[in-house]
Design a protein around this motif. Structure first.
Motif, PDB file in Angstrom:
ATOM      1  N   LEU A 652      34.852  48.480  29.526  1.00 55.63           N
ATOM      2  CA  LEU A 652      34.296  47.099  29.246  1.00 55.63           C
ATOM      3  C   LEU A 652      32.976  46.831  29.791  1.00 55.63           C
ATOM      4  N   HIS A 653      32.969  47.554  31.111  1.00 56.23           N
ATOM      5  CA  HIS A 653      31.552  47.381  31.833  1.00 56.23           C
ATOM      6  C   HIS A 653      30.396  47.869  31.007  1.00 56.23           C
ATOM      7  N   SER A 654      30.651  48.824  29.925  1.00 57.81           N
ATOM      8  CA  SER A 654      29.550  49.205  29.181  1.00 57.81           C
ATOM      9  C   SER A 654      29.424  48.498  27.627  1.00 57.81           C
ATOM     10  N   LEU A 655      30.704  47.860  27.551  1.00 57.88           N
ATOM     11  CA  LEU A 655      30.745  47.272  26.335  1.00 57.88           C
ATOM     12  C   LEU A 655      30.386  45.709  26.454  1.00 57.88           C
ATOM     13  N   VAL A 656      30.441  44.905  27.597  1.00 63.87           N
ATOM     14  CA  VAL A 656      29.895  43.746  27.806  1.00 63.87           C
ATOM     15  C   VAL A 656      29.325  43.534  29.231  1.00 63.87           C
ATOM     16  N   LEU A 657      28.265  43.563  29.207  1.00 64.82           N
ATOM     17  CA  LEU A 657      27.318  43.739  30.299  1.00 64.82           C
ATOM     18  C   LEU A 657      27.222  42.288  31.185  1.00 64.82           C
ATOM     19  N   ASP A 658      27.441  41.218  30.516  1.00 66.28           N
ATOM     20  CA  ASP A 658      27.216  39.960  31.322  1.00 66.28           C
ATOM     21  C   ASP A 658      28.432  39.713  31.874  1.00 66.28           C
ATOM     22  N   SER A 659      28.434  39.306  33.247  1.00 62.19           N
ATOM     23  CA  SER A 659      29.465  39.139  34.007  1.00 62.19           C
ATOM     24  C   SER A 659      30.191  37.904  33.780  1.00 62.19           C
ATOM     25  N   TYR A 660      29.565  36.853  33.275  1.00 64.11           N
ATOM     26  CA  TYR A 660      30.218  35.745  32.776  1.00 64.11           C
ATOM     27  C   TYR A 660      30.896  35.967  31.549  1.00 64.11           C
ATOM     28  N   LYS A 661      30.287  36.570  30.765  1.00 67.36           N
ATOM     29  CA  LYS A 661      31.068  36.941  29.459  1.00 67.36           C
ATOM     30  C   LYS A 661      32.313  37.624  29.427  1.00 67.36           C
ATOM     31  N   ARG A 662      32.149  38.728  30.394  1.00 67.95           N
ATOM     32  CA  ARG A 662      33.184  39.645  30.453  1.00 67.95           C
ATOM     33  C   ARG A 662      34.304  38.813  31.449  1.00 67.95           C
ATOM     34  N   ASP A 663      33.995  37.834  32.303  1.00 67.47           N
ATOM     35  CA  ASP A 663      35.317  36.992  32.726  1.00 67.47           C
ATOM     36  C   ASP A 663      35.743  36.419  31.551  1.00 67.47           C
ATOM     37  N   LEU A 664      35.189  35.803  30.547  1.00 69.90           N
ATOM     38  CA  LEU A 664      35.965  35.150  29.402  1.00 69.90           C
ATOM     39  C   LEU A 664      36.757  36.198  28.518  1.00 69.90           C
ATOM     40  N   VAL A 665      36.407  37.391  28.448  1.00 64.12           N
ATOM     41  CA  VAL A 665      37.223  38.534  27.703  1.00 64.12           C
ATOM     42  C   VAL A 665      38.186  38.726  28.812  1.00 64.12           C
ATOM     43  N   ILE A 666      38.359  38.847  29.873  1.00 66.12           N
ATOM     44  CA  ILE A 666      39.459  39.015  30.789  1.00 66.12           C
ATOM     45  C   ILE A 666      40.519  37.880  30.491  1.00 66.12           C
ATOM     46  N   ARG A 667      39.926  36.723  30.729  1.00 66.91           N
ATOM     47  CA  ARG A 667      40.706  35.607  30.380  1.00 66.91           C
ATOM     48  C   ARG A 667      41.659  35.554  29.293  1.00 66.91           C
ATOM     49  N   LYS A 668      41.151  36.117  28.271  1.00 67.61           N
ATOM     50  CA  LYS A 668      41.865  36.280  27.005  1.00 67.61           C
ATOM     51  C   LYS A 668      42.792  37.152  27.169  1.00 67.61           C
ATOM     52  N   VAL A 669      42.449  38.417  27.750  1.00 72.12           N
ATOM     53  CA  VAL A 669      43.373  39.352  28.240  1.00 72.12           C
ATOM     54  C   VAL A 669      44.532  38.948  28.958  1.00 72.12           C
ATOM     55  N   GLN A 670      44.152  37.948  30.023  1.00 72.94           N
ATOM     56  CA  GLN A 670      45.282  37.422  30.544  1.00 72.94           C
ATOM     57  C   GLN A 670      46.238  36.513  29.797  1.00 72.94           C
ATOM     58  N   GLN A 671      45.709  35.708  28.858  1.00 68.51           N
ATOM     59  CA  GLN A 671      46.237  35.045  28.083  1.00 68.51           C
ATOM     60  C   GLN A 671      47.069  35.666  27.152  1.00 68.51           C
ATOM     61  N   CYS A 672      46.862  36.698  26.701  1.00 70.84           N
ATOM     62  CA  CYS A 672      47.537  37.822  25.722  1.00 70.84           C
ATOM     63  C   CYS A 672      48.916  38.366  26.675  1.00 70.84           C
ATOM     64  N   LEU A 673      48.586  38.739  27.811  1.00 72.96           N
ATOM     65  CA  LEU A 673      49.637  39.429  28.785  1.00 72.96           C
ATOM     66  C   LEU A 673      50.554  38.311  29.440  1.00 72.96           C
TER      67      LEU A 673
END
Length: 1139
Positions: A652-673
Motif C-alpha cells: 500500500l505504501h507504494s500504491l498510495v503515497l499520500d498519508s491522508y488518502k492512505r488513512d481513508l483506504v485503511i478506514r475502508k479496510v476496517q469497515q470491511c473487516l
C-alpha cells in the motif's frame, strides 16, 4: 488480473449450444446414468461443488454427448427445476464466489462430500498438467486453470490443506496425499505450519509415507517459524519413537536412520539426546553418503549441539582429526575445537571446509576466531607467500600489512583461490588488484577474466586505459557478471571508452543487463536501428524507457511486443495507455499487473482511470485505491472480500503515497473487516494490509486464534508507526509474557520486535540468549535501532567476553578496557556504545583488523569518529602518508578529517575521491578541500574532467564555484546527466547545471518526458518563466526529488493546471514550505493530484459521486490574501474530516 470466478468452468456445459430441453423428453430421463441423476439432484439442492465432482468422475470414464445434455436438462425439468441459463449461471457464480471469498465454506463443503466425491477432488488436486476437458469441441472446461486459481486464492489453500490432512489418508493412496500436501505448502508454508500444526498431523502412517511427509516439511524448513519447526520436530520425534518401539529409557531412539529422517530438524535434539546416541548408530550415520549433504544444511545448529555431535562422531570410531572424516562433517567443522597437534596440512583442509560456515545463522564471531587460529597453524612453518593459495576464504582475515607484504608472484600463483573468495573489503581488493597487476603493463581481457572478484579493485584509470577490444570482451564474455560489481565510477570509465570509440565500436545495444542502465539518454538519441529484440534482458532507467517506448511505438504496431520486454513498461505514458483500444487494453492488462513493481504511482493511476472508463464493472479492486477517495468510499459491502484480497497482495505504501488518502483506504479496510481479524482465514485475505491496521486493531482486534498467523505477516512490516509499535509491544507481552520468560524459539520468531522493549525488559535475554539477540541486531539492515536496544546488545557482548586492562597501556589509557576485534565484530551498530576514550585506547592490531567494520557504523558521534581518526593517525602517521587503501578503509571515519587534514591526503585517484563523495555529511569547507585536493593532485582543470571524474566527485560537485560549472565539457556532462541529477545541490548550482542541460537537450520549452526524467534534480534549476512554458502533461515526469528541490518562490509560480497534473507521486513530494506559498486554487489542485484525479480533466468536482461526470474547467488562479489562504486551508481540513 483480478480474481474472478471461472464461471464457464463449472456446469454451463449442460446448456451452452444445446438450448433448453423440452419437458416432453421425459422418456430419456429413465435412461440417465445414476451418477448424472445424482449430479442433477445436487444442482437442484444448490450443491454445485458436489455436482461438479460427480461430473468430473463421470467424464473420467464416459464420453460426453449432446444427448446427455438434453437428458440432464429434461431430468431437471421433470423435477420442477425450471432452470434457465442466466439463472443457473448466477447461482453457480454466487456459489463459486462463496468458495473463493469464503474459504471456510469450501472446507465445510469438502468435509460433507461423500467418499467418492472427495476421492475425485483429491485426484484432481494431485494431477499435474492443464487438465482441460473438451465437450463436443464446443465447451472446454479448464480444470487446470481452476486448480491453479484455487491454490493461489488466499484462504482456499488453507481449507484444502486442512481437509487433506483430515480425510485424504483414509481415501487415497497415502503417498498421493503427501504429494498434494507438497503442492499446497509450496505457496505459503509459513502461514500454514503454525505451532498448533502438530495436533492436526496423523500419527498412524506407514513408515514410507511418514518419510515422504517428513521430507516435505524438510523442504519448507526455512519458510517455517521457529515455533512451527519445533512443533513439527515434536511430531516427527513422537512418530519415530513409536516406530522404534521405544520403551527402554537407557536406549536412545535416535538411530542413524532416524537422524537421516529428521534432516535439518535434528538441530532440535536436546544436548542430552545427542549425547545418548549410541556410537554404533552415529558411526552408521556418518558413513551415509548423504550425511555430509545433510550436515551442510544445519544452518541454525548451536555450538553446544555441534560439539556434542563431534564428540559422538569421535566416540563412534571416526577420527575427527583425519582429513577424510573432516570432509564428512558438514557445518560441524565450524565449531571444531580440537586444535592441539594439528599440522599445517590438516589446518588447511579445515579452512577449506569452513568456506560453508558463512551459511550459519549466527555465531560468526566464533567462526572468525577459529579461522584466525587455524590460519596461524596453517602458516606456522611456511611464509604467507608460500601458503597463500591453500588458505581458502580465511585470507579475507589478513590485515593490510599482511597483504602488502605479499609478493606479486604469490598473488598470481594463488589467483585461482583469491578470485573466487567472497567477503573481501574494498581496501583489500585495492591492494590485491595492484599486486596482481604489478607485473602487467596493461590490463588485457585474459588477465581481467582471471581476476574474478578482484576486478572491482582495479583502478578506474586502468580500466579506462584498456584496449577497446578487451573491454568489449569483458562486457560480453563469460566473466561479465564480475563487471556488475564495479562501482559507478568504474562503470562510467568503461562506458566512456567503449562508447567514445565512435563508428569502430559495436552499438550500445550490445551492452547487457544492469550495465545498460548507465547508458545516457543522449547516447540513446544517437543510436540507430533500435528494436524491441535488442532490449530483452536489459535493465532500464525510467528516462531510457520513456524515450525507447515512444520511439519504438512508432514502428511497432502491436503493444504486446513492447510490453513483452518487461522493463519497457516503465516508459508507457498516460497517452500511450489512453490510446489503447478497450479490447487490447483488457487483453494485455495481465502484463501490467505482472510488472506492477516497475510502474510508477502515476502510471498506476492512469491504468485505474483507463480500466474505469472501459470496464468499470470489473475493475481490479486494488485499482480503486489509485482513484480519488470517493470511488473507494462508494464501493458496496459485497465487494469487500475481493477488495481486501486484491489490495492485500500489494504494498500500500507504494500504491498510495499520500498519508491522508492512505488513512481513508485503511478506514475502508476496517469497515470491511468490522474492525476485527476473526481467524486465520481473515489474515490470509488481508495479506500485507495487516501492516497498516491501526494500533487499536493490533491491540484488541486480532483474535487469539488468528494471532500466530498474523504474527507471521507482521514480522515483515518494516514501517510500523510509533502507535502501532506501542500496540505491538503490549500485545506481545499479553501473548508471550516478559522477554525473560521466552523460549529460544519465541526469541527467534520475535527477533524484529525486540527493539520495542525497554532495556530493563531485555536485560534477562542478554544473558540467556546473547547470540540470538546479537543476530537479531545484525539483521536490522539500514534501520538504526533505538539506543536502549543497542545498550542491551552491548551488555550481552560485554558480559560474555573476557576483558582485562592492557598490560602496557598507552598514555592516558590506564584503567581503560578497550574493545577487542571480536567485540567489534559482534556489536555491529552497537559499537556506538563505546566511549571515545575506549576507541582511542584500542590495540593497534584491533584497529587494523576492524577499521572497515567501524567505518560502516552509522550512529557514531563526531567525537567518536574523531577518536577513531586520531587512532588512524597514531598507526598510519599523518594523512600525507596515507595511501589509497587507507582512505578507502576509513569509511565514515573520514568525516572527522578537518580541512587541513583533507588537504594533506593524496587525492590524485578518482577512486579515492569516490570513496569520500559517497557520504553527504561533509561541511562545505570539507567538501571544498576534497574538490581542490583532487584538482591539484590529479593535475586536472575543471575543463579537463572526464565523465567518470564527474561521477566520482558526486556530492562534491555541489561545492564547485558557479563560474567553474560552464567550464565542464558538454561532451562529458551529457554522458552523466542522470548521475548528476541525483545530487541535492543548492539552487544556484542546479541552475548552472540546467543551463548545461539546455545545451544538450535544447530549450526547456522543447523538453520531453524522458528529458525531464533524465535530469532529476537538475530540473529544479528552471526559472519561473521556463517552468510556466512547460506543458502540464509533462509535470508527472519530474522526479520527486526535483519537486522537493524547487525553491519555494519558484514552485508557487506553477499554474493550477500544472499542479493538478503533477500526479500522485510528485504531489506527495511537495514540501510543507512549498505548500505554504500556494494560493487557494493551487492548493485545491494539489489536493486533486494527491487524490488521483484525472489529469486531462483536472478540475474533477470534489462532490461528484459519479465518475462519469465531466467537471467544468476552473478559472485561472488569481492573487489572494493571506486571510483567504488561511480560510481555504480550514475549508480543506474540514472537508477531509467530513470525508
Amino acid at each position: 488480473m483480478s480474481q474472478e470466478p471461472t464461471i464457464d468452468s463449472l456446469l454451463l456445459f449442460l446448456f451452452l449450444s444445446h438450448g433448453v430441453a423440452s419437458r416432453g423428453v421425459s422418456s430419456s430421463t429413465q435412461d440417465l446414468h445414476p451418477l448424472l441423476q445424482k449430479m442433477a439432484g445436487e444442482i437442484i439442492e444448490g450443491s454445485y461443488l458436489n455436482a461438479l465432482l460427480d461430473f468430473m468422475q463421470f467424464q473420467s470414464s464416459h464420453v460426453w454427448t449432446a444427448d446427455l445434455s438434453h437428458q440432464v436438462l429434461a431430468y431437471l425439468h421433470s423435477r420442477d427445476a425450471a432452470f434457465t441459463i442466466p439463472s443457473l449461471q448466477a447461482a453457480m457464480e454466487n456459489h463459486l464466489e462463496q468458495h473463493l471469498y469464503q474459504p471456510q465454506k469450501l472446507l465445510e463443503d469438502l468435509r460433507n462430500t461423500d467418499v467418492q466425491q472427495f476421492h475425485t477432488a483429491m485426484k484432481y488436486l494431485s494431477e499435474d498438467g492443464k487438465g482441460r476437458v473438451n465437450l463436443n469441441d464446443v465447451v472446454v472446461i479448464d480444470l487446470g486453470g481452476m486448480r491453479e486459481q484455487a491454490l493461489q486464492s488466499p484462504g482456499v489453500n488453507r481449507s484444502l490443506f486442512f481437509v487433506t490432512l483430515e480425510r485424504c489418508f483414509q481415501v487415497l493412496n497415502p503417498l498421493e496425499c503427501v504429494e498434494i500436501l507438497r503442492k499446497m505448502l509450496s505457496g505459503s508454508p509459513g502461514s500454514l505450519l503454525q505451532p498448533d500444526i502438530a495436533e492436526r498431523l496423523p500419527r498412524d502412517l506407514r513408515q514410507d509415507v511418514f518419510k515422504n511427509l517428513s521430507a516435505v516439511f524438510k523442504d519448507v524448513y526455512d519458510q517455517t517459524s521457529a515455533r512451527g519447526q519445533r512443533a513439527l520436530y515434536s511430531w516427527m520425534a513422537g512418530v519415530l519413537k513409536l516406530y522404534s518401539n521405544f520403551t527402554d529409557a537407557s536406549v536412545s531412539w535416535v538411530s542413524a536412520e532416524n537422524l537421516w529422517i529428521l534432516g535439518r530438524y535434528m538441530v532440535h535434539l536436546s544436548f542430552e539426546e545427542i549425547m545418548n546416541i549410541s556410537p554404533v548408530e552415529m558411526g552408521l550415520f556418518i558413513s551415509y553418503d548423504n550425511a555430509t549433504k545433510q550436515l551442510d544444511t544445519v544452518y541454525d545448529i548451536t555450538p553446544e549441539q555441534a560439539r556434542a555431535l563431534l564428540e559422538r562422531v569421535s566416540s563412534s570410531g571416526f577420527d575427527v582429526r583425519n582429513t577424510s572424516t573432516m570432509h564428512r562433517l558438514g557445518l560441524l567443522v565450524c565449531f571444531y575445537d580440537n586444535l592441539e597437534a594439528l599440522d599445517a596440512t590438516v589446518a588447511q583442509v579445515l579452512l577449506h571446509q569452513m568456506i560453508k560456515c558463512g551459511h550459519l545463522r549466527g555465531f560468526q564471531a566464533a567462526v572468525q576466531k577459529l579461522k584466525a587460529d587455524l590460519l596461524d597453524i596453517a602458516t606456522e612453518n611456511q611464509t604467507l607467500n608460500e601458503s597463500l593459495g591453500s588458505l581458502s576464504d580465511a585470507v579475507v582475515g589478513l590485515t593490510h600489512r599482511q597483504l602488502e607484504s605479499l609478493s606479486p608472484e604469490a598473488v598470481q600463483g594463488a589467483i585461482a583461490t583469491l578470485s573466487q573468495v567472497s567477503g573481501w573489503t574494498p581496501s583489500q581488493l585495492l591492494i590485491l588488484a595492484a599486486k596482481y597487476l604489478a607485473q602487467e603493463k596493461v590490463l588485457s581481457f585474459s588477465v581481467a577474466s582471471q581476476m574474478g572478484v578482484l576486478l572491482a579493485g582495479v583502478g578506474t584509470q586502468v580500466l579506462h586505459s584498456m584496449e577497446l577490444r578487451d573491454l568489449w570482451q569483458m562486457l560480453r564474455g563469460a566473466g561479465s557478471h564480475h563487471m556488475s560489481s564495479l562501482s559507478p565510477v568504474q562503470r562510467q570509465a568503461v562506458l566512456r571508452k567503449v562508447i567514445g570509440a565512435g563508428d569502430t565500436a559495436p552499438g550500445v545495444v550490445e551492452i547487457q543487463g544492469a550495465f545498460f542502465k548507465e547508458v545516457s539518454l543522449f547516447r540513446l538519441w544517437t543510436e540507430p536501428g533500435l528494436n524491441v529484440t535488442m532490449l530483452k534482458e536489459k535493465e532500464l532507467r525510467r528516462s531510457q524507457a520513456l524515450f525507447l517506448y515512444e520511439q519504438l511505438s512508432e514502428t511497432t504496431e502491436r503493444p504486446e511486443e513492447l510490453l513483452s520486454t518487461g522493463q519497457l513498461v516503465k516508459g508507457m505514458t498516460c497517452l500511450h495507455i489512453n490510446t489503447m483500444d478497450a479490447n487490447s487494453f483488457l487483453a494485455h492488462f495481465q502484463r501490467f499487473e505482472n510488472n506492477l513493481s516497475l510502474l510508477s504511482p502515476h502510471q498506476v493511476n492512469c491504468l485505474a482511470w483507463k480500466y474505469w472508463d472501459v470496464a468499470r464493472s470489473s475493475v481490479p479492486p486494488f485499482l480503486l485505491a489509485a482513484l480519488p477517495a470517493r470511488y473507494l468510499a462508494s464501493m458496496p459491502a459485497s465487494q469487500c472480500v475481493p477488495f481486501l484480497i486484491s489490495l492485500g497482495k500489494r504494498r500500500l505504501h507504494s500504491l498510495v503515497l499520500d498519508s491522508y488518502k492512505r488513512d481513508l483506504v485503511i478506514r475502508k479496510v476496517q469497515q470491511c473487516l468490522d474492525n476485527s481479524i476473526a481467524d486465520d482465514y481473515t489474515v490470509d485475505i488481508v495479506g500485507h494490509l495487516l501492516c497498516h491496521l491501526p494500533a487499536a486493531m493490533i491491540s484488541t482486534g486480532i483474535s487469539p486464534k488468528a494471532w500466530a498467523t498474523a504474527l507471521h505477516t507482521l514480522r515483515g512490516c518494516l514501517h510500523l508507526s510509533p502507535e502501532q509499535k506501542v500496540a505491538m509491544r503490549l500485545r506481545l507481552l499479553q501473548e508471550f509474557g516478559l522477554p525473560g520468560n521466552w523460549t529460544l524459539e519465541t526469541m527467534k520468531d520475535l527477533g524484529p520486535f525486540l527493539v520495542l522493549f525497554s532495556r530493563e525488559e531485555l536485560s534477562p535475554i542478554a544473558t540467556q540468549f546473547p547470540e540470538v539477540l546479537q543476530q537479531a541486531a545484525s539483521q536490522m539492515g539500514a534501520t538504526l535501532p533505538p539506543a536502549e536496544f543497542l545498550w542491551v546488545v552491548f551488555e550481552s557482548v560485554w558480559n560474555s567476553s573476557d576483558h582485562s586492562p592492557s598490560s602496557n597501556p598507552a598514555p592516558g589509557c590506564h584503567g581503560v578496557i578497550p574493545p577487542s576485534s571480536l567485540d567489534i565484530f559482534k556489536l555491529a551498530e552497537a559499537n556506538t556504545c563505546w566511549a571515545p576514550e575506549d576507541l582511542l585506547c584500542m590495540e593497534g592490531d584491533t584497529f587494523l583488523r576492524s577499521v572497515e567494520l567501524l567505518g560502516a557504523v552509522q550512529g557514531f558521534s563526531h567525537t567518536q569518529l574523531t577518536a577513531l581518526k586520531d587512532k588512524a593517525v597514531q598507526l598510519w602517521d599523518t594523512p600525507s602518508y596515507w595511501r589509497k587503501h587507507h582512505v578507502v578503509s576509513l569509511g565514515r571515519i573520514a568525516l572527522a578529517l578537518n580541512e587541513s587534514e583533507l588537504e594533506q591526503l593524496d587525492l590524485s585517484s578518482v577512486d579515492t575521491v569516490a570513496s569520500l563523495s559517497q557520504y553527504t555529511a561533509w561541511t562545505p569547507g570539507q567538501a571544498k578541500s576534497i574538490l581542490q585536493g583532487f584538482l591539484a593532485d590529479s593535475g586536472y582543470g575543471v575543463q579537463d574532467l572526464k565523465s567518470f571524474h564527474l561521477v566520482g566527485l558526486g556530492t562534491i560537485l555541489c561545492t564547485m564555484d558557479i563560474t567553474d560549472i560552464p567550464l565542464i565539457k558538454i561532451s562529458e556532462f551529457r554522458e552523466v546527466v542522470a548521475r548528476i541529477g541525483t545530487l541535492f545541490c543548492s539552487p544556484p548550482i542546479l541552475t548552472e547545471f540546467k543551463r548545461k542541460a539546455a545545451v544538450v537537450f535544447g530549450d526547456p520549452s522543447e523538453w520531453t518526458s524522458s528529458v525531464l526524467q533524465e535530469l532529476g534534480t537538475i530540473a529544479a534549476g528552471l526559472t519561473k518563466a521556463e517552468l510556466r512554458t512547460l506543458d502540464k502533461d509533462l509535470m508527472p515526469y519530474f522526479q520527486p526529488s526535483a519537486i522537493k528541490c524547487l525553491p519555494d518562490e519558484i514552485f508557487k509560480e506553477l499554474s493550477s493546471e500544472q499542479i493538478a497534473s503533477l500526479g500522485p507521486e510528485n504531489a506527495a513530494a511537495v514540501t510543507p514550505a512549498q505548500r505554504r506559498g500556494l494560493g487557494v486554487s493551487q492548493l485545491q489542485s494539489l489536493q486533486w493530484a494527491l487524490d488521483g484525479a484525472k489529469t486531462h480533466s483536472w478540475l474533477d468536482s470534489s462532490d461528484s459521486a459519479s465518475p462519469s461526470r465531466s467537471p467544468s474547467r476552473a478559472p485561472p488562479a488569481t492573487q489572494v490574501t493571506s486571510t483567504e489562504v488561511t480560510n481555504v486551508r480550514k475549508f480543506l481540513c474540514v472537508q477531509r474530516h467530513a470525508t
